[in-house]
Write an enzyme that holds these catalytic residues in place. Structure first.
Site, PDB file in Angstrom:
ATOM      1  CB  CYS A 190      -0.440   9.303  44.738  1.00 23.69           C
ATOM      2  SG  CYS A 190      -1.733   7.872  44.606  1.00 23.69           S
ATOM      3  CG  ASP A 197      -0.788  14.043  45.203  1.00 22.53           C
ATOM      4  OD1 ASP A 197      -0.730  13.824  44.094  1.00 22.53           O
ATOM      5  OD2 ASP A 197      -1.299  13.081  46.194  1.00 22.53           O
TER       6      ASP A 197
END
Length: 282
Positions: A190, A197
């Site tokens: 992120c 992620d």
């Protein structure tokens, strides 16, 4: 680190900050992030984008009250057009959806229209919303990305910093091929919180054959890279187009869910219809 990680346009985001959860409808909770933040450094402007596409969101935690106060639940499918001025920041999206929880709506269609209106206003672009009852989706098989998986290569890797130059000289010869390549090793972080992620990526192209080892090294180099999902997909598309110069190219990533949402961006310069079924990790 991305070149715009500390840009003032990100200062007002609730992402990475302590927030109160509201359960009564509040459209002001939605926050957008200008797409220009990552497009400008790539040399992309609204009038010269080399792709079309969308950001596909799945909303797994959507609930509201009907006119009698009985809770309703649905799974939402949202498509945000690539031409929108802003992408939707995911934490704000989650907070916004939570605000539906104790709010009464007369019909499902009112909920759908409300979502579509608010998302369009935040994104400043085209958005479509569909709501599904659970029995419409129960029993659907887990989908998979069609293509040749490039993950099981006997290679050593010790660099996890983003390195676009891995794609230099990734094509050779003049023979044209048309193939689809898949990797489940995509991991970025992120932009704000640096939380991981996890995603799977499908790359379809026609052109000179891409070296699979170099492509895998390039994808693995995102492991310490901080950008939003949508920005990573556009960066991958742009780098492949710049270094490999395929005649046609489509890049589609499906990320694991966080906070009841998953984000699945795709970008293409040809006819491409993304499969929308959830993958095994979704």
């Amino acid at each position: 680190m991305s070149s715009y990680e500390n840009h003032r346009a990100l200062d007002g985001l609730t992402l990475g900050k302590s927030t109160d959860y509201r359960d009564n409808y509040d459209a002001s909770l939605l926050q957008g992030v200008p797409r220009s933040l990552n497009r400008d450094p790539l040399g992309l402007t609204a009038d010269n984008l080399p792709f079309h596409g969308a950001d596909i969101w799945t909303l797994y935690e959507l609930s509201w009250l009907n006119s009698h106060g009985l809770p309703q639940i649905a799974i939402g499918h949202v498509e945000l057009d690539y031409t929108s001025v802003n992408l939707i920041e995911s934490k704000s999206f989650k907070l916004y959806l939570n605000s539906f929880n104790q709010t009464r709506f007369d019909t499902w269609e009112t909920v759908r229209q409300t979502l579509e209106r608010d998302l369009r206003a935040c994104a400043q672009g085209n958005v479509s919303v569909k709501l599904h009852r659970l029995d419409e989706l129960e029993g659907l098989p887990v989908a998979h990305f069609h293509g040749a998986c490039i993950d099981d290569q006997d290679i050593s890797i010790d660099n996890y910093q983003f390195t676009a130059s891995y794609l230099q000289h990734a094509v050779s010869g003049e023979k044209r091929v048309e193939e689809t390549l898949v990797s489940h090793l995509l991991k970025s972080n992120c932009l704000i919180t640096h939380q991981p992620d996890w995603g799977s990526i499908q790359i379809q192209y026609r052109g000179r054959k891409i070296d699979r080892e170099k492509l895998l090294r390039y994808l693995v180099s995102f492991r310490h890279h901080n950008e939003f999902h949508e920005q990573c997909v556009e960066r991958i598309f742009n780098d492949l187009l710049r270094f490999c110069q395929p005649e046609t190219l489509s890049v589609y990533a499906r990320y694991t869910r966080r906070g009841g949402l998953d984000i699945n961006p795709w970008r293409s310069n040809t006819d491409f219809v993304p499969a929308t079924g959830r993958l095994a990790r979704q």
